[in-house]
Design a protein around this motif. Structure first.
Motif, PDB file in Angstrom:
ATOM      1  N   VAL A  22      31.453 -68.815 -30.336  1.00 27.16           N
ATOM      2  CA  VAL A  22      32.324 -69.676 -31.157  1.00 27.16           C
ATOM      3  C   VAL A  22      32.417 -70.891 -30.166  1.00 27.16           C
ATOM      4  N   LEU A  23      32.852 -70.672 -28.887  1.00 32.30           N
ATOM      5  CA  LEU A  23      32.869 -71.717 -27.966  1.00 32.30           C
ATOM      6  C   LEU A  23      31.367 -72.629 -27.752  1.00 32.30           C
ATOM      7  N   HIS A  24      30.477 -71.633 -27.730  1.00 30.97           N
ATOM      8  CA  HIS A  24      29.224 -72.598 -27.540  1.00 30.97           C
ATOM      9  C   HIS A  24      29.067 -73.564 -28.789  1.00 30.97           C
ATOM     10  N   MET A  25      29.264 -72.836 -30.157  1.00 30.98           N
ATOM     11  CA  MET A  25      29.060 -73.821 -31.249  1.00 30.98           C
ATOM     12  C   MET A  25      30.006 -75.225 -31.173  1.00 30.98           C
ATOM     13  N   LEU A  26      31.198 -74.773 -30.603  1.00 33.22           N
ATOM     14  CA  LEU A  26      32.228 -75.950 -30.270  1.00 33.22           C
ATOM     15  C   LEU A  26      31.652 -77.257 -29.430  1.00 33.22           C
ATOM     16  N   ARG A  27      31.047 -76.490 -28.451  1.00 33.36           N
ATOM     17  CA  ARG A  27      30.792 -77.427 -27.309  1.00 33.36           C
ATOM     18  C   ARG A  27      29.724 -78.283 -27.677  1.00 33.36           C
ATOM     19  N   GLN A  43      39.644 -81.707 -30.301  1.00 31.25           N
ATOM     20  CA  GLN A  43      40.743 -80.996 -30.404  1.00 31.25           C
ATOM     21  C   GLN A  43      40.528 -79.346 -30.969  1.00 31.25           C
ATOM     22  N   GLN A  44      39.686 -79.051 -31.584  1.00 31.96           N
ATOM     23  CA  GLN A  44      39.366 -77.868 -32.232  1.00 31.96           C
ATOM     24  C   GLN A  44      38.795 -77.086 -30.966  1.00 31.96           C
ATOM     25  N   LEU A  45      38.109 -77.511 -30.003  1.00 29.40           N
ATOM     26  CA  LEU A  45      37.533 -76.892 -28.987  1.00 29.40           C
ATOM     27  C   LEU A  45      38.663 -76.464 -28.030  1.00 29.40           C
ATOM     28  N   ASN A  46      39.754 -77.549 -27.820  1.00 35.28           N
ATOM     29  CA  ASN A  46      40.661 -77.333 -26.816  1.00 35.28           C
ATOM     30  C   ASN A  46      41.756 -76.204 -27.363  1.00 35.28           C
ATOM     31  N   ASP A  47      42.111 -76.260 -28.909  1.00 33.37           N
ATOM     32  CA  ASP A  47      42.849 -74.920 -29.423  1.00 33.37           C
ATOM     33  C   ASP A  47      42.174 -73.754 -29.243  1.00 33.37           C
ATOM     34  N   THR A  48      40.784 -73.752 -29.287  1.00 31.35           N
ATOM     35  CA  THR A  48      40.154 -72.343 -29.169  1.00 31.35           C
ATOM     36  C   THR A  48      40.207 -72.218 -27.552  1.00 31.35           C
ATOM     37  N   LEU A  49      40.026 -72.610 -26.589  1.00 35.12           N
ATOM     38  CA  LEU A  49      39.843 -72.546 -25.088  1.00 35.12           C
ATOM     39  C   LEU A  49      41.226 -71.972 -25.138  1.00 35.12           C
ATOM     40  N   ALA A  63      41.426 -71.778 -19.288  1.00 32.70           N
ATOM     41  CA  ALA A  63      42.848 -72.466 -19.220  1.00 32.70           C
ATOM     42  C   ALA A  63      42.110 -73.888 -18.436  1.00 32.70           C
ATOM     43  N   GLN A  64      41.704 -73.635 -17.454  1.00 33.30           N
ATOM     44  CA  GLN A  64      41.151 -75.010 -16.868  1.00 33.30           C
ATOM     45  C   GLN A  64      40.309 -76.014 -17.394  1.00 33.30           C
ATOM     46  N   GLU A  65      39.135 -75.413 -18.337  1.00 35.60           N
ATOM     47  CA  GLU A  65      38.565 -76.191 -19.166  1.00 35.60           C
ATOM     48  C   GLU A  65      39.257 -76.804 -20.293  1.00 35.60           C
ATOM     49  N   ALA A  66      40.193 -76.072 -20.961  1.00 30.71           N
ATOM     50  CA  ALA A  66      41.162 -76.871 -21.897  1.00 30.71           C
ATOM     51  C   ALA A  66      42.065 -77.997 -21.415  1.00 30.71           C
ATOM     52  N   LEU A  67      42.389 -77.756 -20.094  1.00 28.65           N
ATOM     53  CA  LEU A  67      43.410 -78.808 -19.572  1.00 28.65           C
ATOM     54  C   LEU A  67      42.452 -80.209 -19.232  1.00 28.65           C
ATOM     55  N   ARG A  68      41.212 -79.946 -18.766  1.00 29.93           N
ATOM     56  CA  ARG A  68      40.365 -80.877 -18.524  1.00 29.93           C
ATOM     57  C   ARG A  68      40.079 -81.764 -19.778  1.00 29.93           C
ATOM     58  N   LEU A  69      39.775 -81.098 -20.754  1.00 29.35           N
ATOM     59  CA  LEU A  69      39.586 -81.686 -22.016  1.00 29.35           C
ATOM     60  C   LEU A  69      40.441 -82.287 -22.737  1.00 29.35           C
ATOM     61  N   ALA A  70      41.800 -81.628 -22.710  1.00 29.91           N
ATOM     62  CA  ALA A  70      42.969 -82.708 -23.135  1.00 29.91           C
ATOM     63  C   ALA A  70      43.125 -83.715 -22.521  1.00 29.91           C
ATOM     64  N   LEU A  71      42.923 -83.796 -20.999  1.00 30.47           N
ATOM     65  CA  LEU A  71      43.315 -84.956 -20.372  1.00 30.47           C
ATOM     66  C   LEU A  71      42.091 -85.997 -20.977  1.00 30.47           C
ATOM     67  N   ASP A  72      40.717 -85.425 -20.851  1.00 31.08           N
ATOM     68  CA  ASP A  72      39.675 -86.646 -21.411  1.00 31.08           C
ATOM     69  C   ASP A  72      40.010 -87.110 -22.831  1.00 31.08           C
ATOM     70  N   LEU A  73      40.766 -86.337 -23.793  1.00 37.84           N
ATOM     71  CA  LEU A  73      41.184 -86.726 -24.882  1.00 37.84           C
ATOM     72  C   LEU A  73      42.173 -87.484 -25.059  1.00 37.84           C
ATOM     73  N   ALA A 107      50.093 -83.849 -26.407  1.00 39.59           N
ATOM     74  CA  ALA A 107      50.769 -82.377 -26.899  1.00 39.59           C
ATOM     75  C   ALA A 107      49.660 -81.274 -26.598  1.00 39.59           C
ATOM     76  N   ARG A 108      48.575 -81.732 -26.508  1.00 35.56           N
ATOM     77  CA  ARG A 108      47.483 -80.789 -25.895  1.00 35.56           C
ATOM     78  C   ARG A 108      47.465 -80.606 -24.225  1.00 35.56           C
ATOM     79  N   ILE A 109      47.789 -81.779 -23.685  1.00 34.19           N
ATOM     80  CA  ILE A 109      47.955 -81.505 -22.185  1.00 34.19           C
ATOM     81  C   ILE A 109      49.152 -80.790 -21.903  1.00 34.19           C
TER      82      ILE A 109
END
Length: 214
Positions: free
Chosen positions: A14-19, A25-31, A51-61, A65-67
């Motif tokens: 699932v993560l591969h398809m999202l990446r 946002q969907q990738l962040n939620d899944t991570l 969690a680290q990947e989710a946080l990096r992504l939220a910061l990029d976005l 709320a997602r941060i």
């Protein structure tokens, strides 16, 4: 545990398809979901990396709320792996980020997680400190948990209310305030049993046992 393990087995695909589709946002939620489930099943390396990947992504976005929610996911890794001190620091940071936003979910998540982490901190300390010293995390937790109960009650969903009232009752029991804890336990059990919240029924029963022994 079996359901969580099955979900984690599907996560790489699932993560591969999202990446492949790029940051979202969907990738962040899944991570975040993967991180918390991995922490709950003691797959701590996966929990931390997700969690680290989710946080990096939220910061990029630049998604505040997602941060906050991603910071909470990272905090959950520390809490589940036995470091409630680091978890508390991150959860307070997440709550600060969440305050003042229209979306109430990150606030509730931070409050609820803070309560749970501080209760866990009490259990780690109570065999090595005096009673009053060990109770300090409970005193810190109480206003957070009381606010989460208010939010859960306003939301009208039975499960969050049962969970949060269970936290508050547990705090009150261990602070020696059994008279205040008893009606909370009774109300929570009165909701949990007809809704089939079996894990919460067992948990509330354990808290009631602690009350009777106190």
């Amino acid at each position: 545990t079996g359901a969580l393990s099955s979900m984690l087995d599907l996560a790489p695909e699932v993560l591969h398809m999202l990446r492949v589709s790029g940051p979202s946002q969907q990738l962040n939620d899944t991570l975040r979901m993967v991180s918390v489930c991995a922490a709950d099943t003691h797959r701590f390396e996966l929990a931390l990396s997700s969690a680290q990947e989710a946080l990096r992504l939220a910061l990029d976005l630049d998604d505040r709320a997602r941060i906050s929610l991603s910071t909470n996911a990272l905090a959950c890794f520390f809490e589940r792996s036995g470091d409630p001190w680091q978890a508390e620091r991150l959860m307070v940071e997440a709550l600060t980020l969440a305050r003042g936003q229209a979306d109430r979910h990150p606030i509730f998540t931070a409050l609820n997680n803070l309560g749970a982490a501080l209760i866990g901190k009490f259990f780690l300390l109570r065999d090595t400190l005096t009673v009053e010293e060990a109770r300090e995390p409970l005193r810190s937790a109480q206003p957070y948990v009381e606010e989460s109960v208010q939010m859960a009650r306003a939301g009208g969903d039975a499960f969050p209310l049962v969970f949060c009232q269970g936290n508050l009752a547990e705090i009150l029991v261990h602070l020696g305030e059994g008279d205040a804890a008893e009606p909370l336990l009774a109300e929570a059990l009165g909701l949990a049993e007809p809704h089939g919240f079996e894990a919460q029924v067992w948990r509330l029963g354990c808290t009631r046992g602690e009350l009777l022994l106190s």
